[in-house]
Design a protein around this motif. Structure first.
Motif, PDB file in Angstrom:
ATOM      1  N   TRP A   1       5.613 -10.182 -41.034  1.00 22.25           N
ATOM      2  CA  TRP A   1       6.538  -9.611 -40.056  1.00 22.25           C
ATOM      3  C   TRP A   1       6.628 -10.470 -38.799  1.00 22.25           C
ATOM      4  O   TRP A   1       7.702 -10.563 -38.191  1.00 22.25           O
ATOM      5  CB  TRP A   1       6.182  -8.157 -39.721  1.00 22.25           C
TER       6      TRP A   1
ATOM      7  N   SER B   1       1.476   1.819 -36.864  1.00 24.11           N
ATOM      8  CA  SER B   1       1.563   0.381 -37.105  1.00 24.11           C
ATOM      9  C   SER B   1       2.938  -0.151 -36.725  1.00 24.11           C
ATOM     10  O   SER B   1       3.062  -1.243 -36.162  1.00 24.11           O
ATOM     11  CB  SER B   1       1.254   0.059 -38.563  1.00 24.11           C
ATOM     12  N   ASP B   2       3.985   0.610 -37.020  1.00 25.21           N
ATOM     13  CA  ASP B   2       5.351   0.210 -36.677  1.00 25.21           C
ATOM     14  C   ASP B   2       5.527   0.126 -35.160  1.00 25.21           C
ATOM     15  O   ASP B   2       6.098  -0.830 -34.640  1.00 25.21           O
ATOM     16  CB  ASP B   2       6.345   1.196 -37.290  1.00 25.21           C
TER      17      ASP B   2
ATOM     18  N   MET C   1       3.448   5.051 -39.170  1.00 24.03           N
ATOM     19  CA  MET C   1       4.122   5.198 -37.888  1.00 24.03           C
ATOM     20  C   MET C   1       3.455   4.397 -36.763  1.00 24.03           C
ATOM     21  O   MET C   1       4.131   3.682 -36.017  1.00 24.03           O
ATOM     22  CB  MET C   1       4.170   6.679 -37.520  1.00 24.03           C
TER      23      MET C   1
ATOM     24  N   MET D   1       5.843   1.759 -43.864  1.00 28.11           N
ATOM     25  CA  MET D   1       4.773   1.384 -42.955  1.00 28.11           C
ATOM     26  C   MET D   1       4.362   2.610 -42.141  1.00 28.11           C
ATOM     27  O   MET D   1       5.215   3.353 -41.676  1.00 28.11           O
ATOM     28  CB  MET D   1       5.260   0.273 -42.034  1.00 28.11           C
TER      29      MET D   1
ATOM     30  N   GLN E   1      -2.085   1.380 -40.797  1.00 33.41           N
ATOM     31  CA  GLN E   1      -2.169   0.630 -42.045  1.00 33.41           C
ATOM     32  C   GLN E   1      -3.611   0.522 -42.518  1.00 33.41           C
ATOM     33  O   GLN E   1      -4.536   0.463 -41.714  1.00 33.41           O
ATOM     34  CB  GLN E   1      -1.562  -0.758 -41.889  1.00 33.41           C
TER      35      GLN E   1
ATOM     36  N   GLN F   1       3.705  -2.940 -33.848  1.00 33.19           N
ATOM     37  CA  GLN F   1       4.434  -4.188 -34.102  1.00 33.19           C
ATOM     38  C   GLN F   1       5.483  -4.438 -33.032  1.00 33.19           C
ATOM     39  O   GLN F   1       5.585  -5.552 -32.503  1.00 33.19           O
ATOM     40  CB  GLN F   1       5.106  -4.156 -35.473  1.00 33.19           C
ATOM     41  N   ARG F   2       6.263  -3.433 -32.702  1.00 36.80           N
ATOM     42  CA  ARG F   2       7.304  -3.602 -31.677  1.00 36.80           C
ATOM     43  C   ARG F   2       6.683  -3.976 -30.334  1.00 36.80           C
ATOM     44  O   ARG F   2       7.193  -4.828 -29.610  1.00 36.80           O
ATOM     45  CB  ARG F   2       8.142  -2.330 -31.562  1.00 36.80           C
TER      46      ARG F   2
END
Length: 174
Positions: free
Chosen positions: A35, A5-6, A3, A1, A127, A9-10
């Motif tokens: 997710w 986007s990760d 960077m 994924m 993404q 998400q968090r």
């Protein structure tokens, strides 16, 4: 994924998902890689269901035809639609599916900054989009819902928490 986007998400987990009650009936529209569902189920949430146009969604089909997908009107406490409303206008459907007082949780690119998102996608930091962003909307103009909180993140993304009114106010007949 990618960077960014990760990281997003968090931050979305902390901002949007953790505050939801564990027993809330939650519909995710556009669940994609699932997710959100993986987080919620792993954290003990019991009422999550994911919808998307393609598997592996729990309910596969077009949300604009929700009544044909076995969904019931006013049956959800919360609807999650991260990076979806720029692809499809789903406000009436969300309104129909949420209980009065229910919460709509949205993220989407800031319309005038979507070109930057395309650049970030092109260099692999964000993404890739799955379809055109032909329904970009400024969250300050979202119909049917009361804005609880709207914020811009990094000047590129807009995050919104909206509430379905408890009851529609009927005009007084003269």
């Amino acid at each position: 994924m990618p960077m960014l986007s990760d990281i997003a998400q968090r931050k979305k987990i902390d901002y949007f998902l953790r505050p939801l009650p564990k027993d809330a009936a939650i519909l995710e529209i556009g669940c994609g890689e699932k997710w959100v569902g993986e987080f919620l189920r792993g954290a003990g949430y019991t009422g999550y269901v994911g919808n998307d146009l393609v598997p592996p969604a729990d309910i596969v089909g077009d949300i604009t035809k929700w009544d044909k997908l076995g969904l019931k009107a006013e049956s959800f406490d919360a609807i999650v639609a991260f990076e979806v409303v720029e692809h499809v206008d789903l406000f009436q459907e969300a309104y129909d599916l949420l209980k009065p007082g229910g919460t709509l949780l949205l993220t989407s690119p800031v319309p005038e900054m979507d070109w930057v998102m395309q650049v970030l996608e092109g260099v692999g930091l964000n993404q890739k989009r799955t379809s055109p962003h032909d329904h970009l909307i400024d969250f300050r103009t979202i119909p049917l819902f009361e804005a609880v909180e709207i914020k811009r993140v990094a000047g590129l993304s807009q995050w919104g928490v909206f509430r379905k009114p408890e009851a529609m106010i009927q005009p007084i007949a003269a």
